[in-house]
Design an enzyme around this catalytic site. Structure first.
Site, mmCIF file in Angstrom:
data_model
loop_
_atom_site.group_PDB
_atom_site.id
_atom_site.type_symbol
_atom_site.label_atom_id
_atom_site.label_comp_id
_atom_site.label_asym_id
_atom_site.label_seq_id
_atom_site.Cartn_x
_atom_site.Cartn_y
_atom_site.Cartn_z
ATOM 1 N N LYS A 138 0.859 -1.194 0.000
ATOM 2 C CA LYS A 138 0.000 0.000 0.000
ATOM 3 C C LYS A 138 0.887 1.234 0.000
ATOM 4 O O LYS A 138 2.012 1.186 0.499
ATOM 5 C CB LYS A 138 -0.893 0.022 1.249
ATOM 6 C CG LYS A 138 -2.167 0.802 1.056
ATOM 7 C CD LYS A 138 -3.215 -0.038 0.345
ATOM 8 C CE LYS A 138 -4.491 0.681 0.099
ATOM 9 N NZ LYS A 138 -5.527 -0.219 -0.437
ATOM 10 N N GLY A 190 -21.613 5.751 -2.834
ATOM 11 C CA GLY A 190 -20.496 6.233 -3.656
ATOM 12 C C GLY A 190 -20.246 5.236 -4.769
ATOM 13 O O GLY A 190 -21.194 4.651 -5.316
ATOM 14 N N ASN A 191 -18.969 5.035 -5.083
ATOM 15 C CA ASN A 191 -18.619 4.112 -6.154
ATOM 16 C C ASN A 191 -19.145 2.700 -5.850
ATOM 17 O O ASN A 191 -19.993 2.162 -6.575
ATOM 18 C CB ASN A 191 -17.079 4.141 -6.286
ATOM 19 C CG ASN A 191 -16.589 3.340 -7.465
ATOM 20 O OD1 ASN A 191 -17.288 2.466 -7.966
ATOM 21 N ND2 ASN A 191 -15.396 3.642 -7.918
ATOM 22 N N ALA A 192 -18.657 2.105 -4.753
ATOM 23 C CA ALA A 192 -19.050 0.733 -4.413
ATOM 24 C C ALA A 192 -20.547 0.650 -4.113
ATOM 25 O O ALA A 192 -21.244 -0.259 -4.590
ATOM 26 C CB ALA A 192 -18.235 0.252 -3.223
HETATM 27 P P1 NAD Z 1 -16.571 6.739 -2.558
HETATM 28 O O1 NAD Z 1 -15.827 7.919 -2.058
HETATM 29 O O2 NAD Z 1 -16.918 6.654 -3.996
HETATM 30 O O3 NAD Z 1 -17.933 6.557 -1.748
HETATM 31 C C1 NAD Z 1 -18.032 6.650 -0.359
HETATM 32 C C2 NAD Z 1 -19.475 7.013 -0.024
HETATM 33 O O4 NAD Z 1 -19.627 6.997 1.397
HETATM 34 C C3 NAD Z 1 -19.885 8.402 -0.476
HETATM 35 O O5 NAD Z 1 -21.194 8.364 -1.017
HETATM 36 C C4 NAD Z 1 -19.887 9.218 0.810
HETATM 37 O O6 NAD Z 1 -20.819 10.288 0.787
HETATM 38 C C5 NAD Z 1 -20.322 8.158 1.793
HETATM 39 N N1 NAD Z 1 -19.969 8.502 3.182
HETATM 40 C C6 NAD Z 1 -18.907 9.194 3.647
HETATM 41 N N2 NAD Z 1 -19.016 9.350 4.978
HETATM 42 C C7 NAD Z 1 -20.161 8.752 5.344
HETATM 43 C C8 NAD Z 1 -20.838 8.586 6.579
HETATM 44 N N3 NAD Z 1 -20.337 9.090 7.708
HETATM 45 N N4 NAD Z 1 -21.999 7.897 6.571
HETATM 46 C C9 NAD Z 1 -22.515 7.397 5.442
HETATM 47 N N5 NAD Z 1 -21.950 7.538 4.248
HETATM 48 C C10 NAD Z 1 -20.773 8.211 4.202
HETATM 49 O O7 NAD Z 1 -15.683 5.477 -2.109
HETATM 50 P P2 NAD Z 1 -15.771 3.977 -2.620
HETATM 51 O O8 NAD Z 1 -14.704 3.766 -3.631
HETATM 52 O O9 NAD Z 1 -17.165 3.598 -2.932
HETATM 53 O O10 NAD Z 1 -15.276 3.223 -1.315
HETATM 54 C C11 NAD Z 1 -16.145 2.990 -0.198
HETATM 55 C C12 NAD Z 1 -15.536 1.925 0.690
HETATM 56 O O11 NAD Z 1 -15.314 0.749 -0.081
HETATM 57 C C13 NAD Z 1 -14.175 2.296 1.290
HETATM 58 O O12 NAD Z 1 -14.069 1.668 2.551
HETATM 59 C C14 NAD Z 1 -13.197 1.641 0.330
HETATM 60 O O13 NAD Z 1 -11.945 1.379 0.927
HETATM 61 C C15 NAD Z 1 -13.945 0.371 0.016
HETATM 62 N N6 NAD Z 1 -13.491 -0.269 -1.213
HETATM 63 C C16 NAD Z 1 -13.742 0.305 -2.438
HETATM 64 C C17 NAD Z 1 -13.267 -0.325 -3.564
HETATM 65 C C18 NAD Z 1 -13.558 0.251 -4.933
HETATM 66 O O14 NAD Z 1 -13.180 -0.407 -5.918
HETATM 67 N N7 NAD Z 1 -14.197 1.381 -5.053
HETATM 68 C C19 NAD Z 1 -12.552 -1.524 -3.468
HETATM 69 C C20 NAD Z 1 -12.328 -2.090 -2.215
HETATM 70 C C21 NAD Z 1 -12.810 -1.446 -1.085
#
Ligand code: NAD
Length: 417
Positions: free
Chosen positions: A107, A221-223
């Site tokens: 990382k 968000g994304n996931a």
């Molecule tokens: P992102 O930034 O696209 O989305 C995060 C979402 O969470 C946003 O909609 C944000 O508004 C919301 N959020 C933030 N604070 C919050 C709170 N206090 N309460 C409720 N919602 C809240 O990020 P992402 O890429 O979707 O990642 C989200 C999680 O998934 C992270 O833990 C990340 O490490 C994990 N993850 C993502 C991927 C990926 O491919 N995107 C892969 C593995 C793990």
């Protein structure tokens, strides 16, 4: 602000110690697997747009490469710490091993505030970081990827800097690149698609009918937005609540995830979506439902609120959304938790596919990516599920046992321990 990252890292190490003990591994294995093999800290001078020079601190932590080159994202984050990067690198070793990918865990991170930097400053920072760590990365050593606040553009600058220094065309030095510059089809929704594939397997074991099942998603968000759309469109489930950092929305009759995504694009939040009731993030986690996907942050379900959780299955799309105590308490109540190292591993799996395609300079169709991802997720789920049943432990404990055993077996074969 209080820095909890050391305590989190120590808890990761304690959990690893416990798994090593339960597998009967000797002290040497335990001592080596609990710490990173290499940690790099660099200072990166960047000429800012106003003519001043700012010096940024960057990290790359390489946890374990007994199963193959290190793999893991690079975060650009204002409060980044070496301990956060150490924890995340350790989890990457476990995740790659659970998925049986021929990769280790790494990382990276840079302490910076990308939201307040220009494109030019971000490019100079990205290239400066690679100039400091290029000797330690590469397709056969360590393969970074995007993570929090980094993206395909940043990966492209980093790849270009690496190629410029090293010479040649090495697309597989980094993943998460844009399509056309060596990116893989299917990377966009890979994390959520992989999560859906394991949820389908878990639902079969638990007797949950996915058509019409009530689904709750924290973090749109994304996931989170992809999982809502996939469960709705592919499985016919009913998405009864979703949220973001500003709050949540609830509709017992079911939301249309595409319409919610459009609304969020226009307004910046899901809050205020017409026809849905407002709900807090805390209330959302306690809704009665069939499947709950925490897809936002770490530490949202803990000993404090776990008794109020009323679901049959949890799919951890976020990294670390449940505390250790919450996980074990749900296991005792017969509620299955699909742990992050399995449930969100679709992302790194398609990153691995991108790496392989780059090595061959030969690109797969979307169908091929989906087919291979499906096979990998089902195989990983079955391995973890069988261990969970045989050893009478939670899916998280089982996943860690599978991963640590694979890493330890290789370390022994290699003669390291
Ligand atoms: P992102 O930034 O696209 O989305 C995060 C979402 O969470 C946003 O909609 C944000 O508004 C919301 N959020 C933030 N604070 C919050 C709170 N206090 N309460 C409720 N919602 C809240 O990020 P992402 O890429 O979707 O990642 C989200 C999680 O998934 C992270 O833990 C990340 O490490 C994990 N993850 C993502 C991927 C990926 O491919 N995107 C892969 C593995 C793990």
């Amino acid at each position: 602000m209080e820095d909890k990252s050391l305590a989190i890292y120590q808890s990761v190490q304690q959990q690893l110690d416990g798994i090593c003990d339960s597998l009967g591994l000797d002290e040497g294995v335990k001592a080596y697997i609990r710490q990173p093999q290499r940690e790099i800290t660099v200072s990166i001078p960047v000429k800012m747009d106003d003519g001043t020079v700012k010096v940024f601190t960057g990290f790359r932590v390489q946890h374990n490469n007994a199963r193959g080159p290190y793999k893991g994202g690079i975060r650009f984050y204002p409060t980044e710490t070496i301990n956060t990067v150490r924890s995340l690198a350790t989890w990457m070793s476990l995740k790659c091993a659970v998925m049986d990918l021929p990769l280790g865990g790494g990382k990276g991170g840079i302490i910076c505030d990308p939201k307040n930097m220009s494109m030019g400053e971000l490019e100079r920072l990205s290239r400066g970081y690679i100039r400091k760590i290029w000797k330690y990365i590469g397709p056969d050593q360590d393969i970074p990827a995007p993570d929090v606040y980094t993206n395909g553009q940043i990966m492209t600058w980093m790849m270009d800097e690496f190629n410029t220094i090293k010479g040649g065309d090495n697309p597989s030095v980094i993943t998460g690149k844009p399509i056309g510059l060596g990116g893989s089809l299917g990377r966009g929704d890979a994390t959520s698609r992989g999560g859906m594939y394991v949820v389908v397997e878990a639902a079969k074991k638990l007797g949950i009918e996915l058509k019409g099942a009530k689904v709750v998603v924290q973090g749109f968000g994304n996931a989170g937005s992809y999982i809502a759309e996939l469960m709705h469109d592919d499985q016919g489930s009913s998405i009864i609540a979703v949220s973001d950092s500003k709050g949540g929305i609830y509709d017992p009759a079911g939301l249309d995830p595409k319409a919610v995504a459009e609304f969020k694009k226009m307004t910046g939040s899901v809050v205020g979506y017409p026809g849905a009731k407002p709900i807090t993030n805390e209330e959302l986690l306690e809704l009665e439902c069939d499947i709950l996907f925490p897809a936002a942050l770490e530490g949202v379900i803990t000993a404090d609120n776990v008794v109020n959780v009323k679901t049959k299955l949890i799919g951890e799309l976020a990294n670390g959304p449940l505390s250790f105590e919450a996980n074990e308490s749900l296991y005792k109540r017969g509620i299955m938790v699909l742990p992050d190292v399995l449930c969100n591993a679709g992302g790194v799996t398609v990153s691995y596919f991108e790496y392989v395609q780059g090595l061959y300079h030969h690109w797969w169709s979307l169908e091929e990516v989906h087919e291979k991802l499906h096979a990998a997720m089902v195989k990983a789920f079955n391995g973890v599920y069988e261990t969970s049943v045989a050893k009478k432990v939670s899916m998280r404990q089982a996943a860690y046992m599978v991963a640590v055993k694979r890493i330890a077996d290789n370390m022994k074969l290699l003669g390291w321990v």
